[in-house]
Design an enzyme around this catalytic site. Structure first.
Site, short mmCIF file in Angstrom:
data_model
loop_
_atom_site.label_atom_id
_atom_site.label_comp_id
_atom_site.label_asym_id
_atom_site.label_seq_id
_atom_site.Cartn_x
_atom_site.Cartn_y
_atom_site.Cartn_z
N ASP A 54 0.06 -3.97 7.64
CA ASP A 54 1.18 -4.77 8.15
C ASP A 54 2.51 -4.09 7.80
OD1 ASP A 54 1.29 -5.34 5.45
OD2 ASP A 54 1.47 -7.53 5.70
N SER A 55 2.42 -2.95 7.08
CA SER A 55 3.61 -2.11 6.87
C SER A 55 4.20 -1.69 8.22
CB SER A 55 3.24 -0.86 6.07
OG SER A 55 2.10 -0.22 6.61
N ASP A 93 -5.15 -5.19 8.48
CA ASP A 93 -4.43 -5.91 7.42
C ASP A 93 -4.05 -7.30 7.93
OD1 ASP A 93 -3.31 -5.99 4.94
OD2 ASP A 93 -1.60 -4.69 5.40
N LYS A 123 -8.23 -6.54 5.32
CA LYS A 123 -7.64 -6.54 3.98
C LYS A 123 -6.72 -7.75 3.88
CE LYS A 123 -4.07 -3.72 2.69
NZ LYS A 123 -3.06 -4.72 2.28
N GLU A 125 -3.99 -9.92 0.87
CA GLU A 125 -3.30 -9.83 -0.42
C GLU A 125 -3.57 -11.05 -1.28
OE1 GLU A 125 0.87 -9.19 0.31
OE2 GLU A 125 0.52 -7.41 1.54
N GLU A 192 -1.58 -1.74 -5.87
CA GLU A 192 -0.30 -1.16 -5.46
C GLU A 192 0.75 -1.27 -6.57
OE1 GLU A 192 1.11 -2.30 -1.58
OE2 GLU A 192 3.05 -1.32 -1.88
O1 KIV Z 1 0.50 -2.52 4.84
C1 KIV Z 1 0.14 -1.46 4.29
O2 KIV Z 1 0.33 -0.35 4.79
C2 KIV Z 1 -0.54 -1.60 3.01
C3 KIV Z 1 -0.75 -0.35 2.22
C4 KIV Z 1 0.54 0.09 1.67
C5 KIV Z 1 -1.80 -0.49 1.19
O3 KIV Z 1 -0.87 -2.66 2.60
#
Ligand code: KIV
Length: 293
Positions: A54-55, A93, A123, A125, A192
């Site tokens: 989600d970056s 994510d 993934k 959080e 992280e």
């Molecule tokens: O969103 C992302 O790119 C991430 C990584 C930095 C692990 O969660």
């Protein structure tokens, strides 16, 4: 800079190969991708896993943080990544508020990453407060990667994007959370921005592989944001990033060169131009002359 080719014999990386590789002491590699071109390049380079992070909210969509990213944004970017990558384990994510409000939301949205986005796993959080959702997603047959330490979706609660778990209390909580995520069924855990010795300690205590980003060399694998290592994202560079290229500078140079050549008439040149047989050009002129008289 290394230009080593990926192993010749390649098989699709699954959560199982992920685990086996870590058990053999081989360091896992993971990078982010958000489109077909980058996903193909990352896959061709032999990286074990691609995270559609989600970056993308920050590095592709230009938001200040990852909070505005939606399920539709994520699926839109997962699809081309799935088309571009043949071998890497693909992880989607889960964006902010796609799994926090209810376990039902979490399962439904995790399912969309596999059904619509072409991902192999998801993934999400968080620690102890996420174990019900993780159990339910894993119970639906969807592999889950956890994420502890700096969890950017909690930026307002954490008070910024700084390093986490620097006190003994916070480190104990993170260790407990890591254990709980493993027990809930996560196949792997992203750590992280935490102290390197804590990254190593967590990695030693867990059975599942840890993937560090700013968590030191003691993790079972490493992940970075591809736009950071390529130097494509110029707003800021976290301390834990190593830049392997300056694509932003190269892009600016190429775009300026294009502007200058267009303005000076150097581009397009003969080799960029399509020609028409003289005979046809003559007939066109005759036709034009006929209309004008
Ligand atoms: O969103 C992302 O790119 C991430 C990584 C930095 C692990 O969660």
């Amino acid at each position: 800079m290394s230009s080593a080719a990926p192993p010749a014999e390649r098989k699709k990386v699954t959560t199982n190969t992920f685990r086996l590789k870590a058990a053999r002491g081989e360091i896992l590699t993971m990078l982010t991708a958000y489109d077909y071109a980058v996903a193909s390049a990352v896959d061709r380079a032999g990286i074990d896993s691609i995270l559609v992070g989600d970056s993308l909210g920050m590095v592709v969509l230009g938001y200040d943080n990852t909070l505005p990213v939606t399920m539709e944004d994520m699926l839109h970017h997962c699809k081309p990544v799935a088309r571009g990558a043949k071998y890497a384990l693909l992880i989607g994510d889960m964006p902010f508020m796609s799994y926090q409000a209810s376990v039902e939301d979490a399962v439904r949205n995790a399912g969309r990453f596999l059904k619509e986005g072409g991902m192999d796993a998801v993934k999400l959080e968080g620690g102890r407060e996420r174990t019900d959702a993780i159990r339910a997603i894993v119970g639906s047959g969807i592999p889950v990667q956890g994420h502890l330490g700096l969890t950017p979706q909690s930026v307002h609660q954490l008070g910024g994007f700084g390093p986490q778990a620097k006190t003994s209390d916070a480190a104990i909580r993170l260790l407990e959370d890591a254990q709980l995520l493993e027990e809930a069924g996560c196949f792997s855990l992203v750590l992280e921005s935490i102290p390197a010795r804590l990254g190593e300690l967590v990695s030693k205590r867990l059975e599942i592989p840890t993937i560090g980003i700013g968590a030191g060399p003691g993790c079972d694998g490493q992940v970075l944001v591809t736009y950071d290592i390529l130097g494509l994202f110029d707003r800021f560079t976290p301390r834990f990033v190593k830049k392997y290229a300056d694509f932003h500078g190269e892009m600016a140079r190429a775009i300026s060169a294009y502007r200058e050549e267009v303005e000076s008439g150097m581009f397009p040149a003969q080799e960029h131009t399509v020609e028409m047989p003289d005979e046809d050009w003559g007939r066109l002129e005759e036709w034009l002359n006929g209309r004008e008289h």
